[in-house]
Design a protein around this motif. Structure first.
Motif, PDB file in Angstrom:
ATOM      1  N   LEU A  42       8.372 -10.003  -7.257  1.00 58.66           N
ATOM      2  CA  LEU A  42       8.569 -11.059  -6.273  1.00 58.66           C
ATOM      3  C   LEU A  42       7.262 -11.779  -5.941  1.00 58.66           C
ATOM      4  CD1 LEU A  42      10.909  -9.204  -3.741  1.00 58.66           C
ATOM      5  CD2 LEU A  42      11.557 -11.111  -5.209  1.00 58.66           C
ATOM      6  N   CYS A  91      11.217 -13.483   1.809  1.00 59.91           N
ATOM      7  CA  CYS A  91      12.550 -13.059   2.235  1.00 59.91           C
ATOM      8  C   CYS A  91      13.637 -13.732   1.404  1.00 59.91           C
ATOM      9  CB  CYS A  91      12.751 -13.362   3.717  1.00 59.91           C
ATOM     10  SG  CYS A  91      11.840 -12.296   4.843  1.00 59.91           S
ATOM     11  N   SER A  94      13.696 -12.354  -2.082  1.00 60.46           N
ATOM     12  CA  SER A  94      14.234 -10.998  -2.033  1.00 60.46           C
ATOM     13  C   SER A  94      15.757 -11.034  -1.908  1.00 60.46           C
ATOM     14  CB  SER A  94      13.635 -10.233  -0.852  1.00 60.46           C
ATOM     15  OG  SER A  94      12.236 -10.084  -0.989  1.00 60.46           O
ATOM     16  N   ARG A  98      19.138  -9.951  -4.720  1.00 63.72           N
ATOM     17  CA  ARG A  98      20.126  -8.944  -4.337  1.00 63.72           C
ATOM     18  C   ARG A  98      21.563  -9.444  -4.312  1.00 63.72           C
ATOM     19  NH1 ARG A  98      15.381  -7.453  -2.033  1.00 63.72           N
ATOM     20  NH2 ARG A  98      15.013  -5.213  -1.649  1.00 63.72           N
ATOM     21  N   VAL A 216       3.841  -4.419  -1.553  1.00 64.09           N
ATOM     22  CA  VAL A 216       5.198  -4.557  -2.083  1.00 64.09           C
ATOM     23  C   VAL A 216       5.252  -3.867  -3.442  1.00 64.09           C
ATOM     24  CG1 VAL A 216       7.013  -6.163  -2.796  1.00 64.09           C
ATOM     25  CG2 VAL A 216       5.500  -6.757  -0.879  1.00 64.09           C
TER      26      VAL A 216
END
Length: 305
Positions: A42, A91, A94, A98, A216
């Protein structure tokens, strides 16, 4: 003698241009998902994206010979703005990694609601009855778009990936709303080109620090194959090109009237996700998405003066 105002594009040019830019931003998120599926980190994706855009903006600022000094009292707000945009980017990407990309963008695009409520909470005017009704309509549309009843009624619950993705997308909306509030209320005296350049510099540096410090896990992992590298390159190209064209053209696009056209981005993402990622939504989810987009367009629409 004040500089002459730039000539506005005719609407038949401004609207297709904004729609094209929205499609480019949508393609950037689709490319990001392909890159993430190929093990791309990311932080690496955001680092590359912000780095190229930062270089382009730096060139524009130097070409226009913009003064780089910050007005008194704005440094901490500029730093906070950059950190908020970095948070929003992390964010949202991410969330894209998902859940279906279109759903991530639908939730992320609820930032006008958050901004209206934030402005009210910090002393601004309360939302009008019309805007409050539109906010309720958008939230209702999200319930259908995210298929909340079916998710909650499933034997295994909503699922960790789904819950995390939706939460992260909403966090992205909150971070972006806060960034817009700061831009309007604390950094209005700072020239737009300089503000944008400094913001991207902070995003780039914060991603680099996070990557080097290992905050991260896997954030700086390189793609596993040529597919991931190609997707990463397309991501950078689409975002950098769209951001630069939008930034240069915005004085001529009559944004108060034409900005709602940018809300075509979730629709384009839905189509790209279906064609390129086989991410198919149900009829109820499509209806919910249409309600959300319609509500956001109406909420952000301003009649031309």
């Amino acid at each position: 003698m004040p500089a002459a105002m730039p000539t506005l594009f005719p609407r038949h040019i401004a609207v297709p241009l904004l729609a094209l830019l929205a499609c480019a931003f949508a393609g950037n998120h689709i490319a990001a998902r392909i890159a993430f599926d190929d093990n791309t980190g990311l932080l690496l994706a955001i680092l590359c994206r912000s780095g190229v855009a930062m270089l382009v903006l730096t060139g524009i600022v130097l070409w226009q010979r913009q003064p780089l000094g910050l007005p008194a009292g704005t440094r901490r707000w500029q730093l906070l703005l950059g950190l908020l945009i970095a948070t929003q980017s992390l964010c949202l990407y991410s969330a894209v990694a998902r859940i279906p990309v279109a759903l991530a963008l639908l939730v992320g695009n609820t930032f006008p609601i958050v901004l209206a409520l934030l402005t009210w909470a910090l002393g601004g005017g309360a939302p009008t009855r019309r805007n409050a009704s539109l906010m309720g309509l958008i939230l209702l549309g999200l319930v259908f778009a995210l298929d909340v009843p079916a998710r909650l009624g499933a034997a295994g619950g909503a699922g960790a990936q789904w819950s995390q993705g939706v939460t992260l997308a909403f966090c992205a909306a909150c971070a972006f709303a806060c960034a817009l509030w700061i831009t309007d209320h604390k950094l209005a005296a700072l020239r737009g080109p300089v503000r944008s350049m400094l913001t991207l510099m902070i995003v780039f540096c914060s991603m680099a620090v996070a990557g080097l410090s290992g905050l991260v896990p896997g954030g700086m992992t390189t793609p596993a194959s040529s597919t991931g590298w190609t997707a990463l390159g397309i991501l950078v190209l689409l975002y950098g090109s769209a951001f630069s064209v939008l930034f240069v053209s915005v004085p001529r696009l009559n944004m108060p009237q034409n900005a709602p056209v940018m809300n075509v981005e979730p629709i384009a993402t839905l189509l790209f996700g279906w064609v390129l990622l086989d991410q198919v939504l149900s009829g109820m989810q499509l209806l919910g998405g249409a309600i959300v987009v319609t509500g956001i367009v109406l909420l952000t629409y301003r009649k031309a003066a």
